[in-house]
Scaffold this active site. Structure first.
Site, PDB file in Angstrom:
ATOM      1  N   ALA A  73       0.900  -1.004   0.030  1.00 34.05           N
ATOM      2  CA  ALA A  73       0.175  -0.171   0.009  1.00 34.05           C
ATOM      3  C   ALA A  73       1.241   1.516   0.376  1.00 34.05           C
ATOM      4  O   ALA A  73       1.593   1.943   1.018  1.00 34.05           O
ATOM      5  CB  ALA A  73      -0.992  -0.156   0.999  1.00 34.05           C
ATOM      6  N   GLN A 116       1.530  -1.371  -5.652  1.00 39.30           N
ATOM      7  CA  GLN A 116       0.195  -1.149  -5.406  1.00 39.30           C
ATOM      8  C   GLN A 116       0.232   0.106  -4.975  1.00 39.30           C
ATOM      9  O   GLN A 116       0.195   0.940  -3.964  1.00 39.30           O
ATOM     10  CB  GLN A 116      -0.181  -2.331  -3.941  1.00 39.30           C
ATOM     11  CG  GLN A 116      -1.762  -2.310  -3.500  1.00 39.30           C
ATOM     12  CD  GLN A 116      -2.458  -2.818  -2.885  1.00 39.30           C
ATOM     13  OE1 GLN A 116      -1.731  -3.096  -1.457  1.00 39.30           O
ATOM     14  NE2 GLN A 116      -2.647  -4.467  -2.727  1.00 39.30           N
ATOM     15  N   HIS A 192      -5.351  -1.077  -6.032  1.00 41.56           N
ATOM     16  CA  HIS A 192      -5.718  -1.256  -4.472  1.00 41.56           C
ATOM     17  C   HIS A 192      -7.261  -1.506  -4.230  1.00 41.56           C
ATOM     18  O   HIS A 192      -7.948  -0.271  -4.252  1.00 41.56           O
ATOM     19  CB  HIS A 192      -5.045  -0.306  -3.699  1.00 41.56           C
ATOM     20  CG  HIS A 192      -5.666  -1.561  -2.108  1.00 41.56           C
ATOM     21  ND1 HIS A 192      -6.466  -2.190  -1.904  1.00 41.56           N
ATOM     22  CD2 HIS A 192      -4.863  -1.476  -1.157  1.00 41.56           C
ATOM     23  CE1 HIS A 192      -6.072  -3.293  -0.613  1.00 41.56           C
ATOM     24  NE2 HIS A 192      -5.636  -1.755   0.020  1.00 41.56           N
ATOM     25  N   TYR A 197     -10.870  -0.282   1.864  1.00 42.67           N
ATOM     26  CA  TYR A 197     -10.312   1.238   1.377  1.00 42.67           C
ATOM     27  C   TYR A 197     -10.958   2.234   0.273  1.00 42.67           C
ATOM     28  O   TYR A 197     -11.978   1.641  -0.069  1.00 42.67           O
ATOM     29  CB  TYR A 197      -8.766   1.271   0.942  1.00 42.67           C
ATOM     30  CG  TYR A 197      -7.888   0.547   2.098  1.00 42.67           C
ATOM     31  CD1 TYR A 197      -7.895   1.259   3.972  1.00 42.67           C
ATOM     32  CD2 TYR A 197      -7.116  -0.527   2.531  1.00 42.67           C
ATOM     33  CE1 TYR A 197      -6.552   0.582   4.433  1.00 42.67           C
ATOM     34  CE2 TYR A 197      -6.446  -1.280   3.547  1.00 42.67           C
ATOM     35  CZ  TYR A 197      -7.077  -0.323   4.580  1.00 42.67           C
ATOM     36  OH  TYR A 197      -5.815  -0.959   5.355  1.00 42.67           O
TER      37      TYR A 197
END
Length: 684
Positions: A73, A116, A192, A197
């Site tokens: 992330a 990512q 992602h 999220y």
């Protein structure tokens, strides 16, 4: 003149696991095998900028036969800062050169590298921006499609609803971040779209209550991820691959589940130029960091369902720790490539060991989840029994240099600390003997493995012992080292170095930190330590109180074992809830259901004021006059431990070259024990 042709080197694992080690195409690039190190906590940063630690960390995995690495992330926008996670950022050029260094290091081993791209949305935290030294104009709120409170923990904040202009700004940020990844020389990017999220928040009717073009209908909710992915593709061009990670199911009431995901996957592949889909599970971290009792590849059904509707390679994850399981899942076509996340924390050499046919040498992940505990509390991610993680430049593969003059090393204690010391010291060429009092080595990890649903934890001790012996160490079990016989043992073994790893003993008298005393009346009743319960040395029956001053996995699971054996069990703790310390390990949600099913009663906010034979007086710690008297045929202590260092003190007084490690220094956990054992093994 004849020309000799070199014969390609082959390895045993290529025959054992042909699918795992076969090359495959990802867009127009060849990936050398089906082993993927997927996006995981990339905490190797300083103020969001990847450091030399990151380069060494990713190269360590690339050099051991990983086909594709995806850096985890990475923030695309300043509003995504998500403390306490120390994750990198790509909202400016600061990471272009550090990423280039990682790419060069990874490519040198024939491994592909992607990153990512991520916006945390409502699951960000404003803490770093609230630091007095931070930008005074920074926002102190999170953002989301709608102002829905974060429902995962008490006090979860309510985000600001994004405006149309802010949404467009975030979409652009995904594009500019992708352009920086391309400029750094990466092979691909991953969007992602999972785990609750920001992109998922737009998809989900649970979080997206908008009535404009970004919400309401399915088509409107799909608009944001499509716009982001189109912007990413535009930025990286036709050569780089682009995939996305999506959770197959949410395990959260009112959120998207597998049938919804199948529709989304099909629609995304029709509308966006993507190259793979990586399938995970869980809105947030309960199912992302699953417990040790879950079977290998437990998510295979979900990945298979996605594979049924996808025309792209599907990446599979879920407690896969052995090459045998990985090969089987590929043969069954449950997925097209295998993601090893926590497993690659535990053993970055997994791929090389598998390729060489050394599956038994793999340090298998036991799902202790210390990794998530560390990351979620703002620390760098760590493994409970791989102390080289993050220390690759100093302790990585190939750094165990042989000693010029081997010594005779005696390690007293065969718990995780002593075994790791023996494993490392023997690998360096020392003559090592481990003296262990019990019939089996393993120490506290062996004891924990005897608890319900905890058997996998014993693998730590088993692996350390097997590897120590393979490296040349000798392990003597059933050898109780005392002040009376230690001199003779050291003389017999010609010891010129002694390492005391005798661990810590459970305070059966109830000694703890509230009063710094034993429990009043402890000598009037039947008290046992939890270790005696799980080993069968004691069998409490009738009314049993489990006194828990630690709040980890031990007390509730000991209580479950006792209740399942027929006792009437209550857990007593002075803390507000049972298992408080397991929250950050993501184990509370797996332990409490067992407690309820077993019929164990939980008594919180109470401390033992006095034990009177077969009854115990409990005092409310917040209202001392509120007393409760409970019957107690037996009390099981899960209280403090005392370091066992008497032998070390004795040897030091006699001038012996002695070192003390692990819980014999001070009672702590497995991580500290293994680290100190590893360090001492290198020092000798």
């Amino acid at each position: 003149m004849s020309t000799a042709t070199a014969t390609p080197m082959t390895f045993a694992g290529e025959g054992l696991y042909p699918r795992l080690f076969s090359p495959w195409a990802l867009r127009n690039q060849e990936v050398k095998n089906h082993i993927i190190f997927p996006p995981t906590c990339p905490t190797w940063t300083d103020q969001g900028v990847l450091t030399d630690m990151a380069t060494a960390y990713y190269e360590e995995r690339a050099k051991h036969e990983v086909g594709l690495i995806i850096i985890g992330a990475t923030h695309v926008h300043r509003d995504s800062l998500a403390a306490p996670l120390m994750t990198p950022q790509l909202f400016n050029d600061d990471n272009v050169e550090p990423l280039r260094a990682i790419a060069d290091a990874v490519h040198a081993h024939g491994t592909k590298l992607a990153i990512q791209l991520w916006h945390s949305g409502m699951r960000g935290f404003p803490f770093p921006k609230q630091d007095p030294g931070y930008d005074l104009d920074a926002s102190w709120h999170t953002v989301s499609p709608s102002a829905i409170p974060l429902g995962e923990f008490p006090g979860g904040g309510t985000p600001k609803e994004l405006t149309d202009g802010e949404i467009l700004d975030v979409i652009d940020a995904f594009g500019t971040a992708a352009e920086r990844a391309a400029r750094a020389g990466l092979d691909g990017v991953e969007f992602h779209l999972s785990h609750g999220y920001l992109a998922w928040q737009f998809l989900s009717p649970l979080y997206n209550h908008r009535t404009d073009r970004w919400g309401g209908s399915y088509e409107n909710r799909l608009r944001f991820p499509i716009a982001c992915m189109e912007k990413i593709r535009e930025a990286v061009g036709p050569e780089m691959f682009m995939g996305y990670r999506i959770n197959s199911t949410s395990f959260w009431p009112g959120d998207l589940e597998i049938d919804d995901i199948k529709q989304i996957v099909g629609d995304l592949e029709q509308r966006v130029d993507v190259d793979y889909v990586s399938v995970s599970a869980g809105v947030h971290h309960a199912f992302i960091h699953t417990p040790m009792e879950f079977e290998a590849g437990w998510e295979k059904g979900y990945a298979r369902a996605v594979k049924d509707v996808s025309t792209k390679p599907v990446f599979l994850v879920g407690r896969i720790t052995t090459p045998e399981d990985a090969e089987r899942l590929l043969e069954e076509e449950q997925g097209d490539a295998i993601c090893l996340a926590r497993q690659m924390f535990a053993d970055p050499e997994w791929g090389r060991k598998a390729r060489e046919g050394r599956s038994e040498d793999i340090r298998r992940c036991v799902a202790a989840n210390l990794c998530w505990r560390k990351a979620s509390t703002g620390q760098r991610v760590q493994c409970v029994y791989n102390p080289t993680m993050g220390r690759e430049s100093r302790w990585g593969a190939g750094t165990l240099t042989p000693v010029a003059e081997p010594r005779n090393v005696v390690v007293v204690g065969g718990g995780p600390s002593g075994l790791e010391c023996a494993r490392v010291a023997a690998a360096r060429g020392h003559n090592v003997t481990v003296l262990e009092r019990e019939a089996d080595p393993g120490g506290h990890v062996r004891l924990q493995s005897l608890l319900p649903s905890r058997s996998e934890y014993g693998r730590i001790g088993t692996w350390l012992a097997e590897q120590a012996v393979k490296n040349g160490a000798t392990i003597r079990t059933g050898t109780d080292v005392t002040e009376d016989n230690i001199a003779g043992l050291l003389d017999e073994l010609r010891a010129d170095k002694v390492v005391v790893a005798t661990g810590a003993s459970i305070a059966v008298d109830g000694f703890q930190g509230w009063t710094a005393e034993a429990l009043p009346g402890h000598d009037t009743a039947s008290l046992v330590g939890w270790d005696d319960v799980v080993t069968g040395r004691a069998t409490p029956t009738g009314d049993v109180l489990v006194v828990d001053d630690v709040c980890d996995v031990v007390a509730p699971l000991t209580a479950v074992a006792l209740a399942n054996a027929g006792a009437r069990v209550k857990i007593v703790t002075r803390w507000p809830m049972i298992g408080m310390d397991t929250i950050l390990d993501v184990y509370l949600e797996w332990i409490l259901p067992q407690v309820y099913r077993a019929g164990v009663e939980m008594v919180c906010d109470r401390f033992v004021k006095e034990i009177r034979g077969k009854e115990t007086v409990l005092q409310n710690v917040h209202a001392p006059d509120d007393e409760l008297v409970l019957p107690s045929d037996h009390l099981v202590m899960v209280t403090a431990r005392r370091a066992e260092h008497a032998l070390a003190d004795l040897l030091a007084e006699q001038g012996v070259d002695v070192a003390t490690i692990g819980c014999a220094v001070a009672p702590r956990g497995t991580y500290e024990a293994v680290f100190e054992g590893h360090r001492e093994g290198r020092r000798i």
